[in-house]
Design a protein around this motif. Structure first.
Motif, PDB file in Angstrom:
ATOM      1  N   ARG A 123       0.841  -1.211   0.000  1.00 19.14           N
ATOM      2  CA  ARG A 123       0.000   0.000   0.000  1.00 19.14           C
ATOM      3  C   ARG A 123       0.874   1.259   0.000  1.00 19.14           C
ATOM      4  O   ARG A 123       0.640   2.183  -0.787  1.00 19.14           O
ATOM      5  CB  ARG A 123      -0.935  -0.010   1.204  1.00 19.14           C
ATOM      6  N   LEU A 124       1.865   1.299   0.879  1.00 14.21           N
ATOM      7  CA  LEU A 124       2.723   2.484   0.953  1.00 14.21           C
ATOM      8  C   LEU A 124       3.556   2.656  -0.305  1.00 14.21           C
ATOM      9  O   LEU A 124       3.772   3.783  -0.767  1.00 14.21           O
ATOM     10  CB  LEU A 124       3.641   2.375   2.180  1.00 14.21           C
ATOM     11  N   ALA A 125       4.033   1.544  -0.869  1.00 13.43           N
ATOM     12  CA  ALA A 125       4.838   1.625  -2.087  1.00 13.43           C
ATOM     13  C   ALA A 125       4.009   2.188  -3.239  1.00 13.43           C
ATOM     14  O   ALA A 125       4.487   3.020  -4.020  1.00 13.43           O
ATOM     15  CB  ALA A 125       5.380   0.243  -2.445  1.00 13.43           C
ATOM     16  N   ALA A 126       2.767   1.745  -3.353  1.00 15.55           N
ATOM     17  CA  ALA A 126       1.898   2.232  -4.431  1.00 15.55           C
ATOM     18  C   ALA A 126       1.612   3.723  -4.284  1.00 15.55           C
ATOM     19  O   ALA A 126       1.453   4.437  -5.275  1.00 15.55           O
ATOM     20  CB  ALA A 126       0.587   1.443  -4.441  1.00 15.55           C
ATOM     21  N   ALA A 127       1.581   4.190  -3.052  1.00 18.47           N
ATOM     22  CA  ALA A 127       1.271   5.602  -2.821  1.00 18.47           C
ATOM     23  C   ALA A 127       2.420   6.512  -3.227  1.00 18.47           C
ATOM     24  O   ALA A 127       2.200   7.661  -3.630  1.00 18.47           O
ATOM     25  CB  ALA A 127       0.926   5.826  -1.348  1.00 18.47           C
ATOM     26  N   GLY A 128       3.668   6.013  -3.140  1.00 15.69           N
ATOM     27  CA  GLY A 128       4.801   6.918  -3.346  1.00 15.69           C
ATOM     28  C   GLY A 128       5.755   6.574  -4.468  1.00 15.69           C
ATOM     29  O   GLY A 128       6.728   7.303  -4.696  1.00 15.69           O
ATOM     30  N   ALA A 129       5.516   5.490  -5.215  1.00 15.71           N
ATOM     31  CA  ALA A 129       6.473   5.062  -6.230  1.00 15.71           C
ATOM     32  C   ALA A 129       6.519   6.030  -7.418  1.00 15.71           C
ATOM     33  O   ALA A 129       5.487   6.535  -7.858  1.00 15.71           O
ATOM     34  CB  ALA A 129       6.124   3.666  -6.724  1.00 15.71           C
ATOM     35  N   THR A 130       7.715   6.281  -7.912  1.00 19.35           N
ATOM     36  CA  THR A 130       7.909   7.113  -9.099  1.00 19.35           C
ATOM     37  C   THR A 130       8.091   6.215 -10.321  1.00 19.35           C
ATOM     38  O   THR A 130       8.185   4.982 -10.203  1.00 19.35           O
ATOM     39  CB  THR A 130       9.154   7.994  -8.946  1.00 19.35           C
ATOM     40  N   GLU A 131       8.187   6.830 -11.500  1.00 19.44           N
ATOM     41  CA  GLU A 131       8.422   6.058 -12.723  1.00 19.44           C
ATOM     42  C   GLU A 131       9.750   5.306 -12.655  1.00 19.44           C
ATOM     43  O   GLU A 131       9.872   4.181 -13.142  1.00 19.44           O
ATOM     44  CB  GLU A 131       8.403   6.981 -13.943  1.00 19.44           C
ATOM     45  N   GLU A 132      10.757   5.946 -12.047  1.00 22.77           N
ATOM     46  CA  GLU A 132      12.068   5.296 -11.906  1.00 22.77           C
ATOM     47  C   GLU A 132      11.961   4.076 -10.999  1.00 22.77           C
ATOM     48  O   GLU A 132      12.574   3.034 -11.268  1.00 22.77           O
ATOM     49  CB  GLU A 132      13.090   6.278 -11.337  1.00 22.77           C
ATOM     50  N   HIS A 133      11.191   4.192  -9.940  1.00 23.47           N
ATOM     51  CA  HIS A 133      10.991   3.059  -9.033  1.00 23.47           C
ATOM     52  C   HIS A 133      10.310   1.900  -9.759  1.00 23.47           C
ATOM     53  O   HIS A 133      10.697   0.733  -9.606  1.00 23.47           O
ATOM     54  CB  HIS A 133      10.132   3.482  -7.834  1.00 23.47           C
ATOM     55  N   VAL A 134       9.294   2.217 -10.531  1.00 24.28           N
ATOM     56  CA  VAL A 134       8.571   1.181 -11.259  1.00 24.28           C
ATOM     57  C   VAL A 134       9.489   0.501 -12.283  1.00 24.28           C
ATOM     58  O   VAL A 134       9.457  -0.728 -12.454  1.00 24.28           O
ATOM     59  CB  VAL A 134       7.327   1.771 -11.956  1.00 24.28           C
ATOM     60  N   ALA A 135      10.339   1.287 -12.930  1.00 25.27           N
ATOM     61  CA  ALA A 135      11.284   0.707 -13.891  1.00 25.27           C
ATOM     62  C   ALA A 135      12.219  -0.278 -13.197  1.00 25.27           C
ATOM     63  O   ALA A 135      12.529  -1.356 -13.747  1.00 25.27           O
ATOM     64  CB  ALA A 135      12.091   1.818 -14.560  1.00 25.27           C
ATOM     65  N   ARG A 136      12.649   0.065 -12.003  1.00 21.64           N
ATOM     66  CA  ARG A 136      13.521  -0.834 -11.246  1.00 21.64           C
ATOM     67  C   ARG A 136      12.768  -2.104 -10.844  1.00 21.64           C
ATOM     68  O   ARG A 136      13.330  -3.209 -10.884  1.00 21.64           O
ATOM     69  CB  ARG A 136      14.064  -0.114 -10.006  1.00 21.64           C
ATOM     70  N   LEU A 137      11.506  -1.980 -10.482  1.00 22.53           N
ATOM     71  CA  LEU A 137      10.702  -3.155 -10.154  1.00 22.53           C
ATOM     72  C   LEU A 137      10.613  -4.101 -11.351  1.00 22.53           C
ATOM     73  O   LEU A 137      10.708  -5.327 -11.191  1.00 22.53           O
ATOM     74  CB  LEU A 137       9.298  -2.734  -9.705  1.00 22.53           C
ATOM     75  N   TRP A 138      10.446  -3.544 -12.542  1.00 18.43           N
ATOM     76  CA  TRP A 138      10.378  -4.401 -13.726  1.00 18.43           C
ATOM     77  C   TRP A 138      11.720  -5.076 -13.998  1.00 18.43           C
ATOM     78  O   TRP A 138      11.766  -6.222 -14.475  1.00 18.43           O
ATOM     79  CB  TRP A 138       9.923  -3.604 -14.953  1.00 18.43           C
ATOM     80  N   GLU A 139      12.823  -4.402 -13.687  1.00 16.88           N
ATOM     81  CA  GLU A 139      14.139  -5.036 -13.834  1.00 16.88           C
ATOM     82  C   GLU A 139      14.252  -6.247 -12.909  1.00 16.88           C
ATOM     83  O   GLU A 139      14.749  -7.310 -13.307  1.00 16.88           O
ATOM     84  CB  GLU A 139      15.247  -4.027 -13.509  1.00 16.88           C
ATOM     85  N   LEU A 140      13.809  -6.073 -11.677  1.00 13.49           N
ATOM     86  CA  LEU A 140      13.849  -7.181 -10.722  1.00 13.49           C
ATOM     87  C   LEU A 140      12.899  -8.294 -11.143  1.00 13.49           C
ATOM     88  O   LEU A 140      13.200  -9.486 -10.965  1.00 13.49           O
ATOM     89  CB  LEU A 140      13.481  -6.660  -9.324  1.00 13.49           C
ATOM     90  N   GLN A 141      11.754  -7.919 -11.682  1.00 12.29           N
ATOM     91  CA  GLN A 141      10.804  -8.899 -12.199  1.00 12.29           C
ATOM     92  C   GLN A 141      11.432  -9.715 -13.329  1.00 12.29           C
ATOM     93  O   GLN A 141      11.316 -10.950 -13.372  1.00 12.29           O
ATOM     94  CB  GLN A 141       9.544  -8.179 -12.701  1.00 12.29           C
ATOM     95  N   ASN A 142      12.116  -9.048 -14.228  1.00 10.86           N
ATOM     96  CA  ASN A 142      12.751  -9.742 -15.348  1.00 10.86           C
ATOM     97  C   ASN A 142      13.830 -10.708 -14.878  1.00 10.86           C
ATOM     98  O   ASN A 142      14.007 -11.791 -15.456  1.00 10.86           O
ATOM     99  CB  ASN A 142      13.344  -8.724 -16.327  1.00 10.86           C
ATOM    100  N   ALA A 143      14.556 -10.332 -13.828  1.00  6.37           N
ATOM    101  CA  ALA A 143      15.566 -11.236 -13.271  1.00  6.37           C
ATOM    102  C   ALA A 143      14.911 -12.519 -12.763  1.00  6.37           C
ATOM    103  O   ALA A 143      15.441 -13.625 -12.938  1.00  6.37           O
ATOM    104  CB  ALA A 143      16.330 -10.540 -12.143  1.00  6.37           C
ATOM    105  N   GLY A 144      13.755 -12.382 -12.128  1.00  4.77           N
ATOM    106  CA  GLY A 144      13.039 -13.555 -11.650  1.00  4.77           C
ATOM    107  C   GLY A 144      12.508 -14.416 -12.776  1.00  4.77           C
ATOM    108  O   GLY A 144      12.588 -15.654 -12.722  1.00  4.77           O
ATOM    109  N   VAL A 145      11.986 -13.789 -13.810  1.00  2.00           N
ATOM    110  CA  VAL A 145      11.466 -14.534 -14.961  1.00  2.00           C
ATOM    111  C   VAL A 145      12.602 -15.294 -15.655  1.00  2.00           C
ATOM    112  O   VAL A 145      12.424 -16.440 -16.095  1.00  2.00           O
ATOM    113  CB  VAL A 145      10.759 -13.572 -15.937  1.00  2.00           C
ATOM    114  N   GLU A 146      13.768 -14.667 -15.749  1.00  2.00           N
ATOM    115  CA  GLU A 146      14.920 -15.340 -16.354  1.00  2.00           C
ATOM    116  C   GLU A 146      15.366 -16.536 -15.513  1.00  2.00           C
ATOM    117  O   GLU A 146      15.712 -17.593 -16.052  1.00  2.00           O
ATOM    118  CB  GLU A 146      16.070 -14.346 -16.517  1.00  2.00           C
ATOM    119  N   ALA A 147      15.366 -16.376 -14.193  1.00  2.00           N
ATOM    120  CA  ALA A 147      15.725 -17.495 -13.311  1.00  2.00           C
ATOM    121  C   ALA A 147      14.717 -18.626 -13.446  1.00  2.00           C
ATOM    122  O   ALA A 147      15.069 -19.811 -13.416  1.00  2.00           O
ATOM    123  CB  ALA A 147      15.805 -17.014 -11.861  1.00  2.00           C
ATOM    124  N   LEU A 148      13.450 -18.268 -13.610  1.00  2.00           N
ATOM    125  CA  LEU A 148      12.397 -19.262 -13.782  1.00  2.00           C
ATOM    126  C   LEU A 148      12.606 -20.034 -15.079  1.00  2.00           C
ATOM    127  O   LEU A 148      12.511 -21.266 -15.105  1.00  2.00           O
ATOM    128  CB  LEU A 148      11.033 -18.572 -13.789  1.00  2.00           C
TER     129      LEU A 148
END
Length: 240
Positions: A123-148
């Motif tokens: 909840r708190l992350a959604a309230a304050g995340a910037t575009e840069e933060h979201v881009a970093r989240l997708w980078e971490l997501q991609n790392a997980g998908v690659e490991a999968l």
């Protein structure tokens, strides 16, 4: 007159693998020494337990662990005492030290606390995340998908921890981050055996969470995280 020392057994009196059995196929991991040695040895043994190189129920022999880490037996003995105090190791009279065997009740308690903390984090992350933060989240997501895709269980556990940790970081709440850090190691321990079977569903849920954070939909982010942590708890109970 020198005596021939018998090879250390790979299985203890109960038939379970000893540390010697688990570590024999791995390259020795000599510990670094800038920090106090007892702390370095503690961290090294905790990580071996968390990543399940040392499995639940496994017999831990001080001499084997000391040889593997390239240290004397004294810091290993101190580390085992501390690990016992913190619930990672069981010290049994006349038998020695064994990696703790987690119970379903313990998992419920820990994962229940984690669910409360991380739902609030979402909840708190959604309230304050910037575009840069979201881009970093997708980078971490991609790392997980690659490991999968690579069927890399250790990579999955690491990527999962990194993504959840970053969501916590986005809250800007130091107290919340400290509380989540207290349970993070043990969550990784529980997550390791279910990382593969949980993989596809978990990373799909992560993607939904990131989308909700990007949209600043606090209610949806909170709901997705609540469902995500509950499904992880269920998966632990349903593990083979």
């Amino acid at each position: 007159m020198s005596q021939t020392v018998s090879p250390l057994p790979e299985r203890g009196p109960t038939g379970r693998r000893t540390a010697k059995g688990s570590l024999s196929g791995n390259s020795p991991k000599r510990v670094e020494r800038p920090a106090p040695l007892r702390q370095v040895v503690y961290d090294a043994l905790a990580e071996l337990i968390i990543n399940r190189t040392l499995e639940p129920g496994q017999h831990l022999v001080e001499a084997d662990l000391a040889e593997y880490l390239g240290v004397s037996r004294q810091p290993v003995r101190e580390a085992l005492q501390r690990l016992q105090t913190e619930g990672w190791v069981d010290l049994r009279p006349a038998q020695g030290a064994f990696v703790h065997m987690p119970t379903d009740e313990e998992a419920d308690q820990l994962l229940g606390v984690r669910a409360v903390l991380e739902t609030h984090s979402a909840r708190l992350a959604a309230a304050g995340a910037t575009e840069e933060h979201v881009a970093r989240l997708w980078e971490l997501q991609n790392a997980g998908v690659e490991a999968l895709a690579a069927d890399d269980a250790e990579g999955l556990v690491t990527a999962n921890a990194d993504l959840h940790s970053y969501v916590t970081e986005l809250t800007g709440n130091a107290v919340l981050a400290e509380l989540i850090a207290l349970v993070d190691r043990r969550v990784r321990w529980y997550y390791t055996p279910i990382a593969r079977p949980r993989g596809h569903d978990a990373w799909h849920e992560h993607a939904e969470l990131i989308e909700a954070i990007a949209a600043k939909d606090t209610g949806k982010a909170e709901k997705i995280m609540a469902q995500h942590t509950e499904r992880t708890r269920q998966a632990f109970h349903e593990r083979p």
